[in-house]
Write an enzyme that holds these catalytic residues in place. Sequence first.
Site, PDB file in Angstrom:
ATOM      1  N   ARG A 113      12.224  -9.198   0.596  1.00  0.00           N
ATOM      2  CA  ARG A 113      11.615 -10.539   1.386  1.00  0.00           C
ATOM      3  C   ARG A 113      11.794 -11.792   0.504  1.00  0.00           C
ATOM      4  NH1 ARG A 113       5.246 -10.294   2.333  1.00  0.00           N
ATOM      5  NH2 ARG A 113       4.768 -12.219   3.401  1.00  0.00           N
ATOM      6  N   GLU A 151      -1.569  -9.389  -9.315  1.00  0.00           N
ATOM      7  CA  GLU A 151      -2.321  -9.118  -8.126  1.00  0.00           C
ATOM      8  C   GLU A 151      -3.840  -8.415  -8.579  1.00  0.00           C
ATOM      9  OE1 GLU A 151      -1.458  -7.440  -3.841  1.00  0.00           O
ATOM     10  OE2 GLU A 151      -0.403  -6.367  -5.518  1.00  0.00           O
ATOM     11  N   SER A 185       0.981  -1.291  -0.083  1.00  0.00           N
ATOM     12  CA  SER A 185      -0.201  -0.162   0.052  1.00  0.00           C
ATOM     13  C   SER A 185       0.949   1.326  -0.046  1.00  0.00           C
ATOM     14  CB  SER A 185      -0.882  -0.078   1.242  1.00  0.00           C
ATOM     15  OG  SER A 185      -1.832  -1.087   1.245  1.00  0.00           O
ATOM     16  N   GLY A 234      17.662 -13.589  -0.566  1.00  0.00           N
ATOM     17  CA  GLY A 234      18.738 -13.028  -0.626  1.00  0.00           C
ATOM     18  C   GLY A 234      19.241 -12.867  -2.130  1.00  0.00           C
ATOM     19  N   GLY A 292       2.763   2.304  -2.764  1.00  0.00           N
ATOM     20  CA  GLY A 292       2.531   2.864  -3.968  1.00  0.00           C
ATOM     21  C   GLY A 292       3.315   2.156  -5.080  1.00  0.00           C
ATOM     22  N   ARG A 344      -7.031   2.677 -13.000  1.00  0.00           N
ATOM     23  CA  ARG A 344      -5.837   3.539 -12.250  1.00  0.00           C
ATOM     24  C   ARG A 344      -5.358   4.569 -13.290  1.00  0.00           C
ATOM     25  NH1 ARG A 344      -2.062   1.260  -7.449  1.00  0.00           N
ATOM     26  NH2 ARG A 344      -3.834   0.611  -6.129  1.00  0.00           N
ATOM     27  N   THR A 362       2.574  -0.424  -7.341  1.00  0.00           N
ATOM     28  CA  THR A 362       1.942  -0.380  -8.649  1.00  0.00           C
ATOM     29  C   THR A 362       1.664   0.828  -9.154  1.00  0.00           C
ATOM     30  OG1 THR A 362       0.773  -2.488  -7.813  1.00  0.00           O
ATOM     31  CG2 THR A 362      -0.116  -1.298  -9.639  1.00  0.00           C
ATOM     32  N   ALA A 363       1.270   1.782  -8.384  1.00  0.00           N
ATOM     33  CA  ALA A 363       0.981   3.309  -8.891  1.00  0.00           C
ATOM     34  C   ALA A 363       2.168   3.864  -9.709  1.00  0.00           C
ATOM     35  CB  ALA A 363       0.623   4.257  -7.672  1.00  0.00           C
TER      36      ALA A 363
END
Length: 502
Positions: free
Chosen positions: A402, A259, A231, A405, A233, A268, A235-236
């Site tokens: 995430r 997604e 959340s 590595g 940003g 968007r 994708t934005a």
Amino acid sequence: MPDQSGKYSRKRDKAPDLDTLGLEMGNKPPQALDVEKAVLGAMLIEPSTVDQAMEELSANCFYDPQNRMIFEAMSELVSEHVAVDIITTATKLRERGNLEKIGGPVTLADLSQKVGAAAHMEYYVRILKQKTIQRELITASYGILKQSYDDSVKVDDLIDMAQSKIFAAIQNNVKKDVQEIGAVINTAMDEITKAQTQVGLSGVPSGFPTLDKTTMGWQPSDLIILAARPSVGKTAFALNLARNAAVDHNMPVAFFSLEMSAIQLAKRLMTSESGLSPDKIKGGSKLESHEWEQLEYKLKNLSKAPLYIDDTPGIPVMEFRTKVKNLVKQKGVRLVFVDYLQLMQGPAELRGMREQEVAAISRTLKATAKELNVPIISLSQLSRNSVQRSGGNGKPQLSDLRESGSIEQDADMVIFIHRPDYLGLGETNDDKEKTQIIIAKHRNGATLDIDMRFKSDQVRFYEVDDTLLSSGTGLVESAINSDIDPFGQAPSDFGPNSDFGI
């Protein structure tokens, strides 16, 4: 076929040998026994051919079991830095218990009589590699055929397995030749000369001046990781980059959304392009007549842009690779986005081993970018460490990437989106828009922080000193509200029932 745990059983999935396959199909497996003997004979008496054969060939390249045993013995001698000849090879075969299996020293003596010219070794090697690829494709195809008849195998798993086997059969036998430094320098000089005479960027523009100045555009063959917490940003920002390349510069762009649906992405883009509120685009409130006019005018360029969206959820990485190849070949795609990496499916055999699966996905993305010579921008999630860490103003670090590595290792560039307000560090309304684009890794350039603002109501990012901050809806709305027609068309041409097609 898969067992009760969903894993593929190696025992049951094992294909029969090529002789059995050949009998079943009425064909002789691809082979070149005379060439195999010529290569082995040359290696026994001509030392200069040994290194060339060892570099290009493996034991699997020899169809005859006896020839394969001899080559394996030679390989072991080379690894032990022992010269290869009839005596040393016979001794090694005896140590391995294979000398009598190949027919004894007489067989080696016979091979030394069947020597091809050393000058022809490259040609012989090419033949053996071609036969090997043919055999491996036959074996892979048999496995695919067998699994295709098994109703217990999921179609998605079948497709993933088929692509992986075919790709492995080809890649395992394709080696790139070593290049002389002189030839490489000549190529580099040509690129430098071209860059000196070239005006503008050498890569695909991002549309953000500071970012473009640092990167010279998104460079071919680069894997760029764009990472942030949910959340923030990602994708934005990715859509802004895709839009800038496709609309402003008419460069074909592919956007793989794992997604969000294509419709959600389109809405968007329509919000950021038109300057209208997301609520009106989603239908939460009605559009006024002048807003219809504004929307349709603003979307003309977007609707014609070479932007291709694939919203296949959980797309297997090999299917992604195939689709990108087709898009590059058929549509001339210059830039590829993946939203986002952790939602892709890796090789079926690595399912359940998440770190290895993500590592395989990351490697495949980099390999695809390099093979097709296009930049791939892959979005990625950050771990919670980035928001739980004390100090540093909450800025993310490379170690926050995430699940693997290898993402940091494979990436040519890692970019973070950092919004202090998201972490509760903002104090004013202006702080809510403050955003930093952090280039944390740049293999071929500088790292730096770029100050930006994120207009959430427009789903758009702006550089702090970008004059576009004052443009957009204001100019259009003021003209619409006046007696001047800013678009040169009658109001009757617009509206919900117009013929304008998106």
